[in-house]
Design an enzyme around this catalytic site. Structure first.
Site, PDB file in Angstrom:
ATOM      1  N   ASP A  43      -7.514  28.402  -1.896  1.00  0.00           N
ATOM      2  CA  ASP A  43      -8.279  27.562  -0.924  1.00  0.00           C
ATOM      3  C   ASP A  43      -9.486  27.866  -0.498  1.00  0.00           C
ATOM      4  OD1 ASP A  43      -7.589  29.623   0.851  1.00  0.00           O
ATOM      5  OD2 ASP A  43      -5.535  28.982   1.487  1.00  0.00           O
ATOM      6  N   LYS A  65      -8.943  22.778   2.476  1.00  0.00           N
ATOM      7  CA  LYS A  65     -10.363  22.682   2.669  1.00  0.00           C
ATOM      8  C   LYS A  65     -10.812  23.560   3.837  1.00  0.00           C
ATOM      9  CE  LYS A  65     -12.975  18.894   1.039  1.00  0.00           C
ATOM     10  NZ  LYS A  65     -13.286  17.419   0.966  1.00  0.00           N
ATOM     11  N   MET A 179     -11.656  31.887  13.735  1.00  0.00           N
ATOM     12  CA  MET A 179     -11.457  30.586  13.989  1.00  0.00           C
ATOM     13  C   MET A 179     -11.846  30.046  15.274  1.00  0.00           C
ATOM     14  SD  MET A 179      -8.066  29.416  11.836  1.00  0.00           S
ATOM     15  CE  MET A 179      -7.086  30.926  12.304  1.00  0.00           C
TER      16      MET A 179
HETATM   17  N1  SAH Z   1      -6.796  35.968   6.307  1.00  0.00           N
HETATM   18  C1  SAH Z   1      -8.252  35.665   6.529  1.00  0.00           C
HETATM   19  C2  SAH Z   1      -8.266  34.896   7.718  1.00  0.00           C
HETATM   20  C3  SAH Z   1      -7.905  33.469   7.765  1.00  0.00           C
HETATM   21  S1  SAH Z   1      -8.311  32.666   9.191  1.00  0.00           S
HETATM   22  C4  SAH Z   1      -8.835  37.187   6.637  1.00  0.00           C
HETATM   23  O1  SAH Z   1      -8.090  38.110   6.793  1.00  0.00           O
HETATM   24  O2  SAH Z   1     -10.048  37.388   6.562  1.00  0.00           O
HETATM   25  C5  SAH Z   1      -9.813  31.795   8.681  1.00  0.00           C
HETATM   26  C6  SAH Z   1     -10.720  32.361   9.762  1.00  0.00           C
HETATM   27  O3  SAH Z   1     -11.352  33.761   9.192  1.00  0.00           O
HETATM   28  C7  SAH Z   1     -12.191  31.663   9.697  1.00  0.00           C
HETATM   29  O4  SAH Z   1     -12.063  30.519  10.621  1.00  0.00           O
HETATM   30  C8  SAH Z   1     -13.224  32.566  10.162  1.00  0.00           C
HETATM   31  O5  SAH Z   1     -13.108  32.843  11.670  1.00  0.00           O
HETATM   32  C9  SAH Z   1     -12.757  33.952   9.539  1.00  0.00           C
HETATM   33  N2  SAH Z   1     -13.289  33.861   8.122  1.00  0.00           N
HETATM   34  C10 SAH Z   1     -12.973  34.157   7.045  1.00  0.00           C
HETATM   35  N3  SAH Z   1     -13.650  34.346   6.137  1.00  0.00           N
HETATM   36  C11 SAH Z   1     -14.985  34.628   6.770  1.00  0.00           C
HETATM   37  C12 SAH Z   1     -16.086  34.945   6.353  1.00  0.00           C
HETATM   38  N4  SAH Z   1     -16.674  35.235   5.032  1.00  0.00           N
HETATM   39  N5  SAH Z   1     -17.118  35.362   7.493  1.00  0.00           N
HETATM   40  C13 SAH Z   1     -16.736  35.162   8.741  1.00  0.00           C
HETATM   41  N6  SAH Z   1     -15.654  34.750   9.062  1.00  0.00           N
HETATM   42  C14 SAH Z   1     -14.650  34.506   8.220  1.00  0.00           C
END
Ligand code: SAH
Length: 508
Positions: A43, A65, A179
């Site tokens: 994704d 998305k 999020m």
């Molecule tokens: N499993 C993922 C999180 C998924 S939830 C993890 O462990 O990172 C998705 C949220 O993660 C996004 O809305 C954002 O808040 C955060 N996120 C994911 N990638 C990110 C990034 N590169 N920079 C900042 N926040 C990020």
């Protein structure tokens, strides 16, 4: 795939943490699994660069998305994983960050278990720690915070009340929310209402660990306004706590010399690697857009004949890294090796041309500092007239051959490769008017010509380029490009230094 878990027809599903965005933060195990995948389901948070690790014939399925705009709802993703596994395929389900940290990996694994599909889970570097890290924020620090809590700002829909115990959350040293971009004002209000000091330092980190990373910080009370003004949007991480204060001193990533600069590398795909890697390490967003293609001239009876008479020549001149590589290739294909080159003296045009030879254990006798015919001619000026073999590009400047002939040498000039331009590159990629690159690198005169073939004349003065040497600069200026800098030698580290000077030096 070598790692079939079940002996029967059912494949295995690997829930693999893709890391936070920087492709280098994928685990070694994750990379190995991707290289062996038959199906990859990913994704939008999984870095697209990682897909390049999958085998060419792997089926690649995009399923998402963003939180509010699912390409495929979660139930559909679960069904797809089950279906592909039951087809006997081994599936890599690539999930942003860590699969089990707000990633719904648990839901996917439970469904697989229910369907008796074998599954494995490979953790990933979660954005909750990595985005903070790349923004200069350690989540804990002995003097500032000895607890950190991870929460989601996007609670499961349909619930009227917040599931969070804000009183408890407000007391924890470091508060981290994923999020949270859309609900940032609510989160601030809830924390302050529960007793958090409004002046607590807080930060938002958008697209953490990628060249698009942006971070803002300020007192908790003002952060939503600061973030809105800066246009910070998803995906972003929120960090609230005294540890955010360390950011001023520890923000190494955003302070890299080329951080966030968009640089186009125009050389052929085979040759782009070293330059791209060096630029990425300095924080640049690198776009590889080859504007030339180099093709070996094959069959090549003239070269064939010269190779079998190598011992007759007094001097062998190789004029470019491509020329050197194609010459060696032809030599090895003939069943010969480096010993066949022992007779003639070996001269190269510059240090860059010496590299492919050195890799094969061959050290040229004459290596001028600059990558220029004039420099080589100077180095050869005391050489007694003799037989010279000059394998070269089909299209080239003749100053070298003309001067050598004038000096009484007898020359055998053999084209060994040709350069094709103007292929494979849609011009809008290089010059997207809404998002133009900061710089285009030109590593040969043919790159300048290749780039020109893709960009209309009246737009060329607006394309800022850095060139690898005087001949390339000349070609770029002839084509109408703006040349902002020229490397001191034709070696990649010198080109990189020049790029830093142009984009990050004083006055840049
Ligand atoms: N499993 C993922 C999180 C998924 S939830 C993890 O462990 O990172 C998705 C949220 O993660 C996004 O809305 C954002 O808040 C955060 N996120 C994911 N990638 C990110 C990034 N590169 N920079 C900042 N926040 C990020």
């Amino acid at each position: 795939m070598s790692e079939k878990v079940a002996p029967d027809a059912v494949g295995t599903v690997w829930l693999v943490g893709a890391g936070p965005g920087d492709p280098g933060l994928l685990t070694v195990r994750g990379a190995e699994l991707l290289r062996n995948a038959e199906v990859v389901v990913y994704d939008h948070l999984a870095s697209p660069e990682l897909l390049g690790l999958a085998p060419r014939d792997a089926e690649i399925v995009y399923v998402g998305k963003s939180a509010s705009n699912h390409a495929l709802p979660q139930e559909g993703i679960n069904d797809l994983l089950v279906e592909k596994a039951k087809e006997g395929k081994n599936v890599v389900r690539l999930k942003g960050g860590d699969p089990y940290v707000f990633g719904r990996g648990g839901e996917e694994a439970l469904r697989l278990r229910e369907e008796k599909v074998p599954f494995r889970v490979i953790p990933g570097v979660s954005s909750t720690v990595a985005a903070a890290c790349y923004a200069g924020i350690p989540l804990t620090h002995r003097d500032l915070s000895s607890q950190a809590v991870l929460v989601t700002g996007h609670e499961k829909s349909g619930k009227a009340e917040s599931v969070h115990d804000w009183d408890a959350l407000a007391r924890i040293g470091t508060f981290v929310s994923v999020m949270g971009s859309a609900r940032l004002p609510d989160i601030r209000d809830s924390l302050i209402k529960a007793g958090k000091d409004p002046l607590t330092p807080a930060a938002m980190v958008e697209w953490g660990t990628t060249p698009r990373q942006r971070s803002v910080a300020g007192p908790l009370s003002d952060l939503p306004e600061i973030a809105r003004e800066a246009g910070i949007g998803a995906p972003a991480l929120l960090v609230v706590g005294d540890v955010v204060r360390l950011r001023d001193k520890l923000n190494w990533f955003e302070n890299l010399p080329l951080f966030g600069k968009k640089i186009v590398v125009t050389r052929t795909r085979e040759q782009a690697g070293a330059l791209s890697e060096a630029l990425k390490k300095l924080g640049a967003l690198v776009l590889e857009r080859p504007v030339i293609k180099v093709r070996e001239i094959h069959p090549n009876p003239a070269l064939d004949s010269a190779l079998s008479r190598l011992g007759e020549f007094d001097l062998l001149i190789l004029t470019s890294p491509n020329g050197a590589s194609f010459f060696l290739k032809a030599l090895f294909e003939k069943g010969l090796d480096a010993r066949a080159m022992a007779g003639p003296k070996l001269a190269v045009m510059g240090p860059g041309t010496a590299l492919p030879l050195k890799e094969k254990g061959i050290i040229p006798d004459i290596v001028p500092e600059t990558h220029l015919a004039e420099g080589l001619l100077e180095a050869l000026k005391d050489l007694a007239p003799g037989k010279v073999l000059l394998p070269r590009a089909r299209e080239t400047r003749d100053v070298l051959s003309v001067t050598l002939k004038e000096r009484g040498h007898s020359l055998e000039e053999i084209p060994v490769y040709e350069t094709l331009t103007g292929r494979d590159v849609p011009s809008d990629v290089v010059l997207d008017p809404d998002d133009p690159p900061d710089l285009v690198t030109l590593t040969s005169a043919s790159c300048a010509k290749g780039l020109a073939a893709l960009i209309e004349k009246d737009k060329r003065p607006f394309v800022k380029t850095v060139s690898i040497g005087p001949v390339t600069t000349g070609a770029a200026l002839d084509e109408g490009f703006a040349v902002a800098g020229e490397a001191e030698t034709s070696l990649i580290p010198d080109l990189v230094l020049e790029i830093i000077r142009v984009l990050a030096g004083p006055g840049a």
